[in-house]
Design a protein around this motif. Sequence first.
Motif, PDB file in Angstrom:
ATOM      1  N   MET A  63       0.833  -1.209   0.000  1.00 49.69           N
ATOM      2  CA  MET A  63       0.000   0.000   0.000  1.00 49.69           C
ATOM      3  C   MET A  63       0.867   1.259   0.000  1.00 49.69           C
ATOM      4  N   GLU A  64       1.978   1.188   0.721  1.00 43.78           N
ATOM      5  CA  GLU A  64       2.886   2.330   0.774  1.00 43.78           C
ATOM      6  C   GLU A  64       3.437   2.614  -0.628  1.00 43.78           C
ATOM      7  N   ARG A  65       3.818   1.558  -1.314  1.00 42.06           N
ATOM      8  CA  ARG A  65       4.329   1.719  -2.689  1.00 42.06           C
ATOM      9  C   ARG A  65       3.244   2.302  -3.594  1.00 42.06           C
ATOM     10  N   ALA A  66       2.017   1.789  -3.421  1.00 44.37           N
ATOM     11  CA  ALA A  66       0.901   2.281  -4.249  1.00 44.37           C
ATOM     12  C   ALA A  66       0.648   3.768  -3.978  1.00 44.37           C
ATOM     13  N   ALA A  67       0.738   4.158  -2.693  1.00 47.87           N
ATOM     14  CA  ALA A  67       0.493   5.568  -2.332  1.00 47.87           C
ATOM     15  C   ALA A  67       1.582   6.465  -2.913  1.00 47.87           C
TER      16      ALA A  67
END
Lengths: 336, 270
Positions: free
Chosen positions: B257-261
């Motif tokens: 999710m961090e990468r996606a954000a």
Amino acid sequence: MDEAAVSVEGLCKSYGRGAKRLRAVDGVSFAVPRGSVVGLLGPNGAGKTTVIKCILGLVTPDAGEVRILGADVRREPLRAYRHVASVLEGSRNVYWRLTVRENLEFFASLMGVDPRRRRPFLDELLERFDLASRQHATVNDLSRGMKQKVAIACAFAREAEVLFLDEPTLGLDLATARQLQATLKELAREHGRTIVLSSHDMDVVEDLCARVVILSAGRVVVDDEVRNLVGLFRAEAYRIEVVGELPQAACERLRERFRVRAWEGSPAGTSFEVELADAGELYEVVDRIREFGAPLRAIARSEPDLAEVFLRVTSSRGQLLPEREAAEAAREASSP
Amino acid sequence: MSAARGAEGLWILARALWHRSAVMFLRYAFNTLGLLVSLYLVFLVFFLGANYVGGGFAGSPVPGLGRTLDQLVVGFFLWFLALAAYQDLADKVMQEAQWGTLEQVMMTPFGFRWVSLVTVLVDTVLNFAIAAVILAAMLLTSGRTLHVDLATVVPLLLLVVGTSVGLGFGLAGLALIYKRVQALYQVLQFLLIFLIAAPLDASPLLGLLPLTLPAHLTIDAMTQGTRLWQMPVRELALASVVSAAYLALGLLVFGRMERAARATGNLAHY
């Protein structure tokens, strides 16, 4: 070491998908030498914040490479973070429930800097930013200007070699902004920090930055030293004031022959700016004004400043480049 | 620049995170006090309600009811610890985005995951303090006593909290993308009750659920006085593996999710 503090190569970033896809940054490249203060300018939506966040690894670019003191931000972000600090959202970058000193100590610790060992440096920052007397106050109780100072002081407290300051004087009153500007200048000079400054306050940029990178529509349109840019746009321009109102016919008569701009007329007086091919033409301007019987009040030479350069660069990007090239060619031709 | 790396740097970071959490905890004293009072009131509703409807726990002539009350007390204690562990983490991500400090704490040479893990540890210590106060209040109210052999209880509680922290990382990851995840809290609160009270005897497969097995072992230890070394090794091993697996899964989701954000550029949005 002559390695650049920040190097950006072919940076591209788009947001959204399909028809809604927006290209925010389109092939941006530039380098910031160590110990320099560089301005990153551009109108709203030019892509400045995206570029800064890509450099800081907070936004992943679609393409391109960013290095901070040699560390590839994408592949080795933790190495890059050893050297960088930032103020991205002014006063919102700190904990409002902590005191000023607690904030400084916290952000120093985030870099592995022991605040107990660096107490003299933190004290110095508190003094420099005029926060010493309020160091034990919670940030929540401070004015907006002071909150902003706390955020900037926290970025310095990290003792990073490279600092990114996004709109550090935004929303401050003139006196506070100028005071902050002076503090930043001193700290940048004394501590040899590399600073990338993004601001719409051209006085701040002109005072602090030796060089500017101007973005427009996601591209670099100018990357040059401030003095060169101001020089490029320097022309034989004069600001003329006459007593009383000059009739419209006078304006048209002047426009037939010269480039006239910034016309402001009232019964009390009229002022305008006129651009000439050489200073000798000034006599002709005076003659034309005399035809209408208006007494002269003042004539002063107009010097372009960074704000004017910025407006001309970003307001007519398509026309600017030939104009700029012509100015550059003229400069080269006139140089020995 | 005089920055420390490695263990010394991490120690400096941990000290700062502890100080930040402890100071915030005290400066939001009203909120902390409110939390304690509301949790105690919830327990009181259960306790008095059961007393009224069931004719009382402790003094009941029905054999085993006293034990049920002990289980209720420990279950409630575990429920709070688990709840606090996952909510603190997700709340922190949402709050930090709102405060504008999320990107700042992400830019640390130690990595955001370490910052989050240390924050979780620090918050767990603070939550243990709150839980201990509530536990004491519950025991005083009910007139019961429990077995608190620290060598047994602490490792088991860490397994409970570890699972819940995994859940917290998953939620925090969702918060990075969707910004508001409080709606899930309501569902999870009830789900936690089920997970803690799930009847393990019905099917050993229930042991694979998050929290269930470590919660049962803890209830056993605190109500029956069973020591760690007296517990079946197979169950202890399974509880450890399941707890580690949920923690790892949570971290994995968080990383994704961090990468996606970062890709969508909405890390600091709120």
